[in-house]
Design a protein around this motif. Sequence first.
Motif, PDB file in Angstrom:
ATOM      1  N   PRO A  79       8.406  10.847   5.481  1.00  0.00           N
ATOM      2  CA  PRO A  79       8.296  10.587   7.047  1.00  0.00           C
ATOM      3  C   PRO A  79       7.359   9.559   7.720  1.00  0.00           C
ATOM      4  O   PRO A  79       7.624   8.760   8.336  1.00  0.00           O
ATOM      5  N   LYS A  80       6.041   9.708   7.127  1.00  0.00           N
ATOM      6  CA  LYS A  80       5.041   8.856   7.877  1.00  0.00           C
ATOM      7  C   LYS A  80       5.162   7.264   7.421  1.00  0.00           C
ATOM      8  O   LYS A  80       5.051   6.321   8.041  1.00  0.00           O
ATOM      9  N   GLY A  81       5.794   7.274   6.131  1.00  0.00           N
ATOM     10  CA  GLY A  81       6.057   6.010   5.621  1.00  0.00           C
ATOM     11  C   GLY A  81       7.195   5.292   6.485  1.00  0.00           C
ATOM     12  O   GLY A  81       6.947   4.116   6.633  1.00  0.00           O
ATOM     13  N   GLN A  82       8.208   6.159   6.435  1.00  0.00           N
ATOM     14  CA  GLN A  82       9.093   5.563   7.287  1.00  0.00           C
ATOM     15  C   GLN A  82       9.147   5.197   8.828  1.00  0.00           C
ATOM     16  O   GLN A  82       9.436   4.073   9.207  1.00  0.00           O
ATOM     17  N   ARG A  83       8.273   5.747   9.171  1.00  0.00           N
ATOM     18  CA  ARG A  83       7.783   5.556  10.760  1.00  0.00           C
ATOM     19  C   ARG A  83       7.059   4.001  10.732  1.00  0.00           C
ATOM     20  O   ARG A  83       7.439   3.285  11.470  1.00  0.00           O
ATOM     21  N   MET A  84       6.208   4.081   9.678  1.00  0.00           N
ATOM     22  CA  MET A  84       5.486   2.521   9.524  1.00  0.00           C
ATOM     23  C   MET A  84       6.482   1.527   9.233  1.00  0.00           C
ATOM     24  O   MET A  84       6.454   0.288   9.665  1.00  0.00           O
ATOM     25  N   VAL A  85       7.277   1.696   8.459  1.00  0.00           N
ATOM     26  CA  VAL A  85       8.545   0.782   7.757  1.00  0.00           C
ATOM     27  C   VAL A  85       9.131   0.331   9.424  1.00  0.00           C
ATOM     28  O   VAL A  85       9.505  -0.731   9.648  1.00  0.00           O
ATOM     29  N   SER A  86       9.526   1.456  10.079  1.00  0.00           N
ATOM     30  CA  SER A  86      10.325   1.132  11.553  1.00  0.00           C
ATOM     31  C   SER A  86       9.611   0.160  12.361  1.00  0.00           C
ATOM     32  O   SER A  86      10.146  -0.600  12.841  1.00  0.00           O
ATOM     33  N   GLU A  94      -4.459   7.840  10.091  1.00  0.00           N
ATOM     34  CA  GLU A  94      -4.004   7.157   8.820  1.00  0.00           C
ATOM     35  C   GLU A  94      -3.257   5.780   9.240  1.00  0.00           C
ATOM     36  O   GLU A  94      -3.430   4.769   8.747  1.00  0.00           O
ATOM     37  N   ARG A  95      -2.306   5.955  10.022  1.00  0.00           N
ATOM     38  CA  ARG A  95      -1.254   4.823  10.589  1.00  0.00           C
ATOM     39  C   ARG A  95      -2.332   3.883  11.320  1.00  0.00           C
ATOM     40  O   ARG A  95      -2.085   2.575  11.054  1.00  0.00           O
ATOM     41  N   ALA A  96      -3.351   4.319  11.948  1.00  0.00           N
ATOM     42  CA  ALA A  96      -4.070   3.277  12.827  1.00  0.00           C
ATOM     43  C   ALA A  96      -4.954   2.548  11.772  1.00  0.00           C
ATOM     44  O   ALA A  96      -4.942   1.219  12.027  1.00  0.00           O
ATOM     45  N   ILE A  97      -5.398   3.033  10.689  1.00  0.00           N
ATOM     46  CA  ILE A  97      -6.298   2.297   9.704  1.00  0.00           C
ATOM     47  C   ILE A  97      -5.400   1.359   8.847  1.00  0.00           C
ATOM     48  O   ILE A  97      -5.665   0.322   8.464  1.00  0.00           O
ATOM     49  N   LEU A 150       0.686  -1.159   0.061  1.00  0.00           N
ATOM     50  CA  LEU A 150      -0.009  -0.065   0.073  1.00  0.00           C
ATOM     51  C   LEU A 150       0.899   1.366  -0.116  1.00  0.00           C
ATOM     52  O   LEU A 150       0.418   2.100  -0.657  1.00  0.00           O
ATOM     53  N   LEU A 151       2.119   1.217   0.882  1.00  0.00           N
ATOM     54  CA  LEU A 151       2.753   2.386   0.795  1.00  0.00           C
ATOM     55  C   LEU A 151       3.530   2.526  -0.572  1.00  0.00           C
ATOM     56  O   LEU A 151       3.777   3.696  -1.017  1.00  0.00           O
ATOM     57  N   GLU A 152       3.832   1.622  -1.042  1.00  0.00           N
ATOM     58  CA  GLU A 152       4.547   1.583  -2.379  1.00  0.00           C
ATOM     59  C   GLU A 152       3.533   2.241  -3.447  1.00  0.00           C
ATOM     60  O   GLU A 152       4.111   3.018  -4.251  1.00  0.00           O
ATOM     61  N   GLU A 153       2.277   1.762  -3.494  1.00  0.00           N
ATOM     62  CA  GLU A 153       1.180   2.143  -4.582  1.00  0.00           C
ATOM     63  C   GLU A 153       1.056   3.590  -4.349  1.00  0.00           C
ATOM     64  O   GLU A 153       0.777   4.311  -5.397  1.00  0.00           O
ATOM     65  N   ARG A 154       1.193   4.160  -3.132  1.00  0.00           N
ATOM     66  CA  ARG A 154       0.743   5.587  -3.019  1.00  0.00           C
ATOM     67  C   ARG A 154       2.061   6.460  -3.005  1.00  0.00           C
ATOM     68  O   ARG A 154       2.020   7.711  -2.822  1.00  0.00           O
ATOM     69  N   GLY A 155       3.396   5.854  -2.987  1.00  0.00           N
ATOM     70  CA  GLY A 155       4.533   6.579  -3.223  1.00  0.00           C
ATOM     71  C   GLY A 155       5.021   7.228  -1.887  1.00  0.00           C
ATOM     72  O   GLY A 155       5.662   8.261  -1.660  1.00  0.00           O
ATOM     73  N   ASP A 156       4.490   6.565  -0.687  1.00  0.00           N
ATOM     74  CA  ASP A 156       4.917   6.964   0.645  1.00  0.00           C
ATOM     75  C   ASP A 156       5.959   6.309   1.280  1.00  0.00           C
ATOM     76  O   ASP A 156       6.090   6.616   2.592  1.00  0.00           O
ATOM     77  N   ILE A 157       6.708   5.347   0.880  1.00  0.00           N
ATOM     78  CA  ILE A 157       7.560   4.569   1.467  1.00  0.00           C
ATOM     79  C   ILE A 157       8.665   5.633   1.869  1.00  0.00           C
ATOM     80  O   ILE A 157       9.348   5.405   3.135  1.00  0.00           O
ATOM     81  N   ALA A 158       9.387   6.391   1.072  1.00  0.00           N
ATOM     82  CA  ALA A 158      10.362   7.375   1.556  1.00  0.00           C
ATOM     83  C   ALA A 158       9.963   8.766   2.289  1.00  0.00           C
ATOM     84  O   ALA A 158      10.604   9.231   2.939  1.00  0.00           O
TER      85      ALA A 158
END
Length: 611
Positions: free
Chosen positions: A147-154, A331-334, A137-145
Motif C-alpha cells: 500500500p505505501k509503495g502504491q501511494r508513492m507510485v501514484s 519514510e515517504r518524505a525521505i 528503491l521500491l523494487e529492491e525493497r519489494g515494496d512496489i505492490a
Amino acid sequence: MAAEASGPDLLSVVVLLGAGVVAVPLFKRLGLGSVLGYLAAGLVIGPFGLGFFSDPETILHVAELGVVMFLFIIGLEMQPTRLWGLRNEIFGLGALQVIVCALLLTGVGIATGFPVAVSFVSGAGFVLTSTAIVMQLLEERGDIASPKGQRMVSILLFEDLAIVPLLALVTFLAPISTTETGGLRWLDIGIGIGAVGGLIVAGRYLLNPLFGFLAMTRAREVMTAAALLVVLGAALLMQVSGLSMAMGAFLAGVLLSESTFRHQLEADIEPFRGILLGLFFLAVGMSLNLAVVAANWQMVVFYVAAFMIVKAIAIYFVARLLKSSHRDSLERAIVMAQGGEFAFVLYATATAVGILDGESNAILTAIIIISMVLTPLAIIGMRFMLPVETQSLEDVDIADGLNGRVLVIGFGRFGQISSQPLLLKDVDVSIIDNDIEMIQAAAQFGFKVYYGDGTRLDILHAAGAGRAQAVLICVDKAETILSIAHLIKAEFPLVQIYARSFDRGNTIELIKAGVEYQVRETFESALIFGQTTLVGLGVDPEEAAEIIRDIRQRDDERLDLQLAGGMRAGNDLMKGNMPVPGPLIKPRQPGRALSEETASVLPVAASADAN
C-alpha cells in the motif's frame, strides 16, 4: 586501420560496463544500494573524475530509455481496474503533494531574494521526484505492490502528468511570452489529449491482434523487436505531443496489462530495462559539474539542504493530513525528498525562454543531482533513526497455558491442511504462529491461533509442548524446522514430533534428530501429480499405482543409503533421462562365440538385452 578507427568505440562501452560491474556489487555489499553505486561510478569515470567521457548528456539522453522501459514494466503490472482504483491517490494525494511542495519551494526562492519566475521554476523542478530512483528503491525493497509503495507510485504518475502544465507555465512566465504563444499552448494541450486518446485506441484494438499475428511466426526475435517498437513508439508519440516519454510507456504497459502476451513482453523488455536504467544512473553521476559546485559551493549546499528539508516537511505534512501513519509518512518524505530527471527538461526550457541563464541552469542541475545522490544515504540514515517496526497485537492472544493434546507450530498452507483430520476427529489442538496478519486472517475463517515463536523455549513451555502428546512442526524454513525439532527433543524427549521437511537434506537431518515422522512438503503431491499424468496418457490405473509404489520403495531405500553414506549414495535407484551410450555403428553380424565359455554366456546376454 581506417575501418577499425571508424568502428564502434569499444573502450567507452567497456568502461561503462566495467564501472557498473565493479561499483554496484561493492556498494550493495556495503549496504549502500545499487543506485548509489551507479551514481558514484558515473562520477569517477565522468569528465570531472578520470575523464573517460566528455559529453555525459549524450549518454543521458540514450539512458533515459531505461526509465521509459521501467515505467512500461510497471504499467504491465497495473491493470486498468487497478489503476482506476488508485484514481483518488493519483489525482488527490498526488495533486495535493505537488501543489503544497511547489508553493513552499517557491517561497524558499522568494525568501532568499530571487524573482518570482526564477523561484517558481527552481522550486517546481525540485517538486518532480526522481521516478528512476524511487522506483528502483521500491523494487529492491519489494515494496512496489505494498500500500505505501502504491501511494508513492501514484504520486510519481501525477508528477509525470504535471510536467505538461508546468512547461506551459514556464512559457507563460517567460519575458518573451506573447499572446500568440499563449494560443499555441492551447493547441499543444489539445495535441497531448489527442495523443493519449490515440494511444488508448491503438492499445485496445491493434496491439493484441498484432502480437497474435507475430506469435504465429514463432520468431522470438521479431516478438522482442515488436515489444521494443511498442514501448519506444508510445514514448515517441508522447514526446512529440509535449508529454512525458515515461508516461507514454506507462500507458502502453497498462493497455497491454490484460493481454495474453503480458508475461512474454515483460521477459523481452526486462534485460534492456535493467541495462539502460543502470546506464541512466551512470550518466547522472557523470553530469555532476564539480567545477560549478566548487565555484558556488555555499549556494549549492544551502539550496540542497533547504529544498530537501522543505520538501520532506511538506510531504510528511500531506501524508499525515491524509491519515498515513507517522512511520509511513516519514519514510515517504525521505524517499521522495530529492529532485528528479524531469527537472532537467524544465530547467532547459526555462533557459531557452530566458527565465534562467546558463550558470543558473548549471547550479540548479547540480543541486538536483546532489539531492539524488544523497537520497540512498538518507534512507540508510532513516533505518538507524526509526525504531524496529513492531506489529500490533490487537485482537491477537499470546500463547500461554495451552493444554492441547496436539501442538501445531506454523499455520500456513501446510499447517492448515494438516490440522483438518485432527479437528474432524475432535482432537484437542493448540495452534501457534508468529505471523500476526495470518493469525487475524485465520480468525475470520473460524480458527483460534495464538501468537508465539516456536524457536523459543519459553514459548514452547507456555504453548504446552511438554503436556502435548504430539507436536506438528509445519513452518516453511529448513533451518527453523530443524531448530524447533532439536529444541523439543532436548527439552521434551517423550513428545512425538511430526515434521514438515523442506527438502531431502532437511529430511536426513530430521531423521538424525530423531523425529517420529517427516515428509517432504512437495513429495506426496508430486507423486499424485505424476500418477494422474500417467493415467491421462493412457496407462492402466493399477499399473500407474504400482509405479508410484515402486518409486516410494526406491526413495526409502535411497534415504537409508544416504543416511549411511552421504547425499550421493543411492543415485542408481533414481531413473534419469540421460541417453545410454551405445555403439556409433550397428554391427552387421551378431556376435559369435569363439570358445565354449563365451558360448555359454552369449545367450544369457542376448536374453537380458531383449528384456
